[in-house]
Write a protein that holds these residues in place. Structure first.
Motif, PDB file in Angstrom:
ATOM      1  N   PHE A 108       0.798  -1.215   0.000  1.00  0.00           N
ATOM      2  CA  PHE A 108       0.000   0.000   0.000  1.00  0.00           C
ATOM      3  C   PHE A 108       0.837   1.275   0.000  1.00  0.00           C
ATOM      4  O   PHE A 108       0.408   2.296  -0.514  1.00  0.00           O
ATOM      5  CB  PHE A 108      -0.949  -0.015   1.202  1.00  0.00           C
ATOM      6  N   SER A 109       2.020   1.220   0.599  1.00  0.00           N
ATOM      7  CA  SER A 109       2.893   2.397   0.588  1.00  0.00           C
ATOM      8  C   SER A 109       4.325   1.977   0.919  1.00  0.00           C
ATOM      9  O   SER A 109       4.548   1.112   1.750  1.00  0.00           O
ATOM     10  CB  SER A 109       2.402   3.444   1.604  1.00  0.00           C
ATOM     11  N   ARG A 110       5.264   2.639   0.258  1.00  0.00           N
ATOM     12  CA  ARG A 110       6.670   2.312   0.489  1.00  0.00           C
ATOM     13  C   ARG A 110       7.144   2.962   1.783  1.00  0.00           C
ATOM     14  O   ARG A 110       6.547   3.935   2.256  1.00  0.00           O
ATOM     15  CB  ARG A 110       7.539   2.750  -0.690  1.00  0.00           C
ATOM     16  N   ARG A 111       8.211   2.422   2.337  1.00  0.00           N
ATOM     17  CA  ARG A 111       8.763   2.997   3.561  1.00  0.00           C
ATOM     18  C   ARG A 111       9.287   4.401   3.279  1.00  0.00           C
ATOM     19  O   ARG A 111       9.990   4.636   2.306  1.00  0.00           O
ATOM     20  CB  ARG A 111       9.922   2.139   4.084  1.00  0.00           C
ATOM     21  N   ALA A 112       8.948   5.325   4.151  1.00  0.00           N
ATOM     22  CA  ALA A 112       9.308   6.734   3.968  1.00  0.00           C
ATOM     23  C   ALA A 112      10.822   6.953   3.989  1.00  0.00           C
ATOM     24  O   ALA A 112      11.315   7.894   3.373  1.00  0.00           O
ATOM     25  CB  ALA A 112       8.646   7.581   5.050  1.00  0.00           C
ATOM     26  N   GLU A 113      11.557   6.088   4.689  1.00  0.00           N
ATOM     27  CA  GLU A 113      13.004   6.294   4.794  1.00  0.00           C
ATOM     28  C   GLU A 113      13.772   5.833   3.556  1.00  0.00           C
ATOM     29  O   GLU A 113      14.982   6.035   3.473  1.00  0.00           O
ATOM     30  CB  GLU A 113      13.561   5.626   6.057  1.00  0.00           C
ATOM     31  N   LEU A 114      13.099   5.244   2.595  1.00  0.00           N
ATOM     32  CA  LEU A 114      13.765   4.846   1.354  1.00  0.00           C
ATOM     33  C   LEU A 114      13.619   5.939   0.302  1.00  0.00           C
ATOM     34  O   LEU A 114      12.626   6.670   0.289  1.00  0.00           O
ATOM     35  CB  LEU A 114      13.161   3.550   0.807  1.00  0.00           C
ATOM     36  N   VAL A 115      14.607   6.030  -0.560  1.00  0.00           N
ATOM     37  CA  VAL A 115      14.545   7.026  -1.622  1.00  0.00           C
ATOM     38  C   VAL A 115      13.465   6.641  -2.629  1.00  0.00           C
ATOM     39  O   VAL A 115      13.098   5.467  -2.753  1.00  0.00           O
ATOM     40  CB  VAL A 115      15.917   7.198  -2.328  1.00  0.00           C
ATOM     41  N   GLU A 116      12.974   7.647  -3.316  1.00  0.00           N
ATOM     42  CA  GLU A 116      11.963   7.437  -4.361  1.00  0.00           C
ATOM     43  C   GLU A 116      12.495   6.425  -5.366  1.00  0.00           C
ATOM     44  O   GLU A 116      13.664   6.443  -5.731  1.00  0.00           O
ATOM     45  CB  GLU A 116      11.658   8.774  -5.045  1.00  0.00           C
ATOM     46  N   GLY A 117      11.618   5.528  -5.808  1.00  0.00           N
ATOM     47  CA  GLY A 117      12.019   4.558  -6.817  1.00  0.00           C
ATOM     48  C   GLY A 117      12.508   3.236  -6.243  1.00  0.00           C
ATOM     49  O   GLY A 117      12.965   2.371  -6.982  1.00  0.00           O
ATOM     50  N   CYS A 118      12.405   3.074  -4.940  1.00  0.00           N
ATOM     51  CA  CYS A 118      12.788   1.802  -4.316  1.00  0.00           C
ATOM     52  C   CYS A 118      11.536   0.948  -4.129  1.00  0.00           C
ATOM     53  O   CYS A 118      10.584   1.370  -3.490  1.00  0.00           O
ATOM     54  CB  CYS A 118      13.461   2.032  -2.960  1.00  0.00           C
ATOM     55  N   ASN A 119      11.559  -0.235  -4.696  1.00  0.00           N
ATOM     56  CA  ASN A 119      10.435  -1.151  -4.593  1.00  0.00           C
ATOM     57  C   ASN A 119      10.901  -2.402  -3.858  1.00  0.00           C
ATOM     58  O   ASN A 119      11.672  -3.192  -4.382  1.00  0.00           O
ATOM     59  CB  ASN A 119       9.919  -1.510  -5.993  1.00  0.00           C
ATOM     60  N   GLU A 120      10.408  -2.572  -2.643  1.00  0.00           N
ATOM     61  CA  GLU A 120      10.788  -3.734  -1.840  1.00  0.00           C
ATOM     62  C   GLU A 120       9.872  -4.931  -2.080  1.00  0.00           C
ATOM     63  O   GLU A 120      10.048  -5.965  -1.452  1.00  0.00           O
ATOM     64  CB  GLU A 120      10.728  -3.379  -0.347  1.00  0.00           C
ATOM     65  N   LEU A 121       8.911  -4.793  -2.971  1.00  0.00           N
ATOM     66  CA  LEU A 121       7.910  -5.841  -3.154  1.00  0.00           C
ATOM     67  C   LEU A 121       8.291  -6.921  -4.143  1.00  0.00           C
ATOM     68  O   LEU A 121       7.464  -7.749  -4.472  1.00  0.00           O
ATOM     69  CB  LEU A 121       6.579  -5.213  -3.576  1.00  0.00           C
ATOM     70  N   THR A 122       9.509  -6.941  -4.599  1.00  0.00           N
ATOM     71  CA  THR A 122       9.900  -7.981  -5.539  1.00  0.00           C
ATOM     72  C   THR A 122      10.241  -9.269  -4.790  1.00  0.00           C
ATOM     73  O   THR A 122      10.646  -9.245  -3.621  1.00  0.00           O
ATOM     74  CB  THR A 122      11.128  -7.543  -6.362  1.00  0.00           C
ATOM     75  N   PHE A 123      10.094 -10.381  -5.457  1.00  0.00           N
ATOM     76  CA  PHE A 123      10.458 -11.668  -4.867  1.00  0.00           C
ATOM     77  C   PHE A 123      11.951 -11.674  -4.536  1.00  0.00           C
ATOM     78  O   PHE A 123      12.350 -12.150  -3.477  1.00  0.00           O
ATOM     79  CB  PHE A 123      10.126 -12.811  -5.835  1.00  0.00           C
ATOM     80  N   GLU A 124      12.744 -11.120  -5.435  1.00  0.00           N
ATOM     81  CA  GLU A 124      14.194 -11.070  -5.235  1.00  0.00           C
ATOM     82  C   GLU A 124      14.555 -10.317  -3.947  1.00  0.00           C
ATOM     83  O   GLU A 124      15.368 -10.784  -3.147  1.00  0.00           O
ATOM     84  CB  GLU A 124      14.866 -10.403  -6.441  1.00  0.00           C
ATOM     85  N   HIS A 125      13.924  -9.153  -3.742  1.00  0.00           N
ATOM     86  CA  HIS A 125      14.219  -8.375  -2.541  1.00  0.00           C
ATOM     87  C   HIS A 125      13.757  -9.122  -1.277  1.00  0.00           C
ATOM     88  O   HIS A 125      14.463  -9.150  -0.272  1.00  0.00           O
ATOM     89  CB  HIS A 125      13.575  -6.996  -2.572  1.00  0.00           C
ATOM     90  N   THR A 126      12.565  -9.700  -1.317  1.00  0.00           N
ATOM     91  CA  THR A 126      12.036 -10.414  -0.155  1.00  0.00           C
ATOM     92  C   THR A 126      12.937 -11.593   0.207  1.00  0.00           C
ATOM     93  O   THR A 126      13.251 -11.800   1.385  1.00  0.00           O
ATOM     94  CB  THR A 126      10.590 -10.878  -0.410  1.00  0.00           C
ATOM     95  N   LYS A 127      13.366 -12.335  -0.788  1.00  0.00           N
ATOM     96  CA  LYS A 127      14.273 -13.468  -0.554  1.00  0.00           C
ATOM     97  C   LYS A 127      15.587 -12.972   0.069  1.00  0.00           C
ATOM     98  O   LYS A 127      16.075 -13.534   1.056  1.00  0.00           O
ATOM     99  CB  LYS A 127      14.554 -14.177  -1.879  1.00  0.00           C
TER     100      LYS A 127
END
Length: 172
Positions: A108-127
């Motif tokens: 629903f919303s990205r973490r505010a402490e990350l810079v614009e354009g960071c998507n943590e919702l990828t399978f790669e990032h979660t793994k």
């Protein structure tokens, strides 16, 4: 003595950012989130030397709260400079649980402490996140316990083991 420099370290998903924001408001100190320095848009990692340069400059300031580890090359120096160190060391299951909740919130919303354009919702990032949780717990945590157990760091370190302790720190 008024606290001017606070280091908050610990595994992912342990509440470091919430504690940093709370203490920043409480003491009127500027807060730096290491994630906002280390990650570039697209969840790319900033070059090591650049991260060191940026964090080193922040560490030389008169007042700061720094949330996160960052490059290990300069971490012990930051800990030595800090007036207070908070080591958030909750049970590993809690870190996994809170990281899972954070991943769901990211829908629903990205973490505010990350810079614009960071998507943590990828399978790669979660793994990578879950692998990192385990590596920090099994490899970095024992080293941090050893480092924080030395004089004079042990005298200014608050080791947060329980949710109750963390909640007490977050009280107004």
């Amino acid at each position: 003595m008024k606290m001017q420099k606070i280091a908050i370290i610990g595994n992912s998903g342990g509440g470091k950012t919430a504690l940093a924001r709370h203490l920043g408001q409480l003491y009127g100190l500027p807060v730096t989130h290491v994630d906002s320095i280390q990650f570039l848009p697209g969840m790319k990692i900033r070059p090591h030397a650049e991260s060191i340069q940026i964090l080193s400059e922040i560490q030389t300031r008169e007042a700061w709260i720094i949330d996160g580890y960052g490059p290990l090359d300069i971490l012990t120096g930051r800990l030595a400079l800090a007036d207070q160190i908070y080591f958030i060391d909750l049970p590993i299951w809690r870190h996994f649980w809170w990281c899972t909740k954070r991943q769901v919130k990211n829908i629903f919303s990205r973490r505010a402490e990350l810079v614009e354009g960071c998507n943590e919702l990828t399978f790669e990032h979660t793994k990578k996140l879950y692998q990192s949780l385990w590596q920090v717990h099994t490899k970095m945590r024992p080293e941090m316990l050893r480092i924080l157990g030395r004089e004079p760091l042990c005298e200014k370190t608050m080791h947060v083991h329980t949710l109750h302790q963390l909640r007490e720190l977050m009280r107004p």
